[in-house]
Design an enzyme around this catalytic site. Structure first.
Site, PDB file in Angstrom:
ATOM      1  N   HIS A  19      -7.669  -4.942  -1.062  1.00 23.11           N
ATOM      2  CA  HIS A  19      -6.434  -4.168  -1.088  1.00 23.11           C
ATOM      3  C   HIS A  19      -5.428  -4.721  -0.083  1.00 23.11           C
ATOM      4  O   HIS A  19      -5.763  -5.002   1.068  1.00 23.11           O
ATOM      5  CB  HIS A  19      -6.762  -2.712  -0.760  1.00 23.11           C
ATOM      6  CG  HIS A  19      -5.576  -1.819  -0.601  1.00 23.11           C
ATOM      7  ND1 HIS A  19      -4.817  -1.400  -1.675  1.00 23.11           N
ATOM      8  CD2 HIS A  19      -5.005  -1.261   0.507  1.00 23.11           C
ATOM      9  CE1 HIS A  19      -3.842  -0.619  -1.236  1.00 23.11           C
ATOM     10  NE2 HIS A  19      -3.925  -0.528   0.075  1.00 23.11           N
ATOM     11  N   GLU A  37      -9.919  -3.655  -6.638  1.00 21.46           N
ATOM     12  CA  GLU A  37      -9.650  -2.632  -5.628  1.00 21.46           C
ATOM     13  C   GLU A  37      -9.627  -1.243  -6.271  1.00 21.46           C
ATOM     14  O   GLU A  37      -9.315  -1.075  -7.448  1.00 21.46           O
ATOM     15  CB  GLU A  37      -8.353  -2.911  -4.882  1.00 21.46           C
ATOM     16  CG  GLU A  37      -7.094  -2.917  -5.708  1.00 21.46           C
ATOM     17  CD  GLU A  37      -5.851  -3.062  -4.819  1.00 21.46           C
ATOM     18  OE1 GLU A  37      -5.652  -2.171  -3.973  1.00 21.46           O
ATOM     19  OE2 GLU A  37      -5.112  -4.042  -4.980  1.00 21.46           O
ATOM     20  N   SER A  49       0.827  -1.208   0.000  1.00 17.99           N
ATOM     21  CA  SER A  49       0.000   0.000   0.000  1.00 17.99           C
ATOM     22  C   SER A  49       0.862   1.259   0.000  1.00 17.99           C
ATOM     23  O   SER A  49       1.702   1.436  -0.890  1.00 17.99           O
ATOM     24  CB  SER A  49      -0.959  -0.047   1.190  1.00 17.99           C
ATOM     25  OG  SER A  49      -1.947   0.939   1.086  1.00 17.99           O
TER      26      SER A  49
END
Length: 272
Positions: free
Chosen positions: A240, A210, A116
């Site tokens: 995600h 996502e 991320s």
């Protein structure tokens, strides 16, 4: 900010259960050190955790570091300053400092991994290292990297109803907190807008449904256009940054593929 405060309280609880484990060779650099528990691959892996630059800590992500350590990597997870108290480029400055300390103190090659915000930060770190003439990592594994803080990818709108975690509005709010007055298209804050030439081989995994899917797809497109080797896979039916969700089989499968990729690139580098 109530949600962030709640997450940080939970983070503090986890950290109290997981004592700090400073790297003995650079005790002044904050972070968590997990040495290889199997025959070492002869490499140090730097893991950069996600959390939208707002939450997260090295000890919170120790379970992922242990997975890489079981595969034979010495793993260092640097802590970095968090927004909104510390805006861009604080996090990047901190991980660059840790990377320089590793270069000065650790023998053998270095590889990167991150999820991320940490995945995007890994790319930004490589760009800073390249531009400063530092040795680059041999390879990097990026899990659902957040690479566009301008949130301009079509998937941010197209996948809003499919994404179990985020809406475009939530992503934009996190980006504003992390950026301060910096433009979301600053190439070091949002490496999808950067010149990616000269970067090492990358493996990139993202979820097909996502909201941040195109942060990966666009990064891969630009990297390949710049001559960077990229192994890219879009996964169905996963959220995600699912790699930290140990209760789903796809998490282990993705991490295993990343480990195999990193080891293969290390082997190629050793043979050159």
């Amino acid at each position: 900010m109530g949600t962030i405060a709640s997450l940080r309280r939970f983070q503090g609880f986890v950290e109290r259960l997981s004592p700090e484990n400073r790297a003995p060779f650079m005790p002044d650099v904050p972070g968590d050190w997990v040495p290889a528990t199997r025959a070492p691959a002869g490499a140090t892996l730097v893991y950069l955790y996600g959390g939208a630059f707002l939450v997260g800590s090295s000890r919170l992500f120790r379970f992922i570091a242990r997975d890489f350590a079981r595969a034979g990597f010495d793993v260092f997870t640097p802590d970095y300053r968090l927004a909104p108290e510390h805006i861009f480029p604080a996090a990047l400055d901190d991980v660059l400092c840790a990377y320089k300390a590793l270069l000065a103190s650790r023998p053998g090659p270095i590889v990167l991994a991150g999820d991320s915000a940490g995945g995007g930060l890994a790319v930004s770190l490589m760009l800073r290292a390249r531009d400063e003439g530092l040795p680059l990592p041999k390879a990097a594994a990026l899990f659902s990297p957040w690479t566009d803080l301008a949130v301009a990818g079509p998937s941010a709108r197209e996948n809003e109803e499919k994404d179990a975690l985020f809406t475009r509005r939530v992503i934009l709010s996190g980006a504003r907190s992390a950026l301060g007055r910096t433009s979301g298209k600053n190439p070091l804050a949002s490496p999808v807008y950067a010149d990616l030439s000269g970067l090492p081989p990358l493996i990139v995994h993202a979820g097909r449904d996502e909201a941040l899917r195109d942060d990966s797809a666009r990064l891969v497109e630009r990297a390949r256009a710049a001559g960077v080797e990229v192994d890219f896979e879009l996964w169905p039916d996963v959220p995600h940054a699912w790699q930290w969700m140990g209760f789903i089989p796809e998490a282990r499968e993705s991490r295993d593929k990343a480990i195999a990729f990193l080891k293969q690139k290390l082997a190629v580098g050793a043979a050159v």
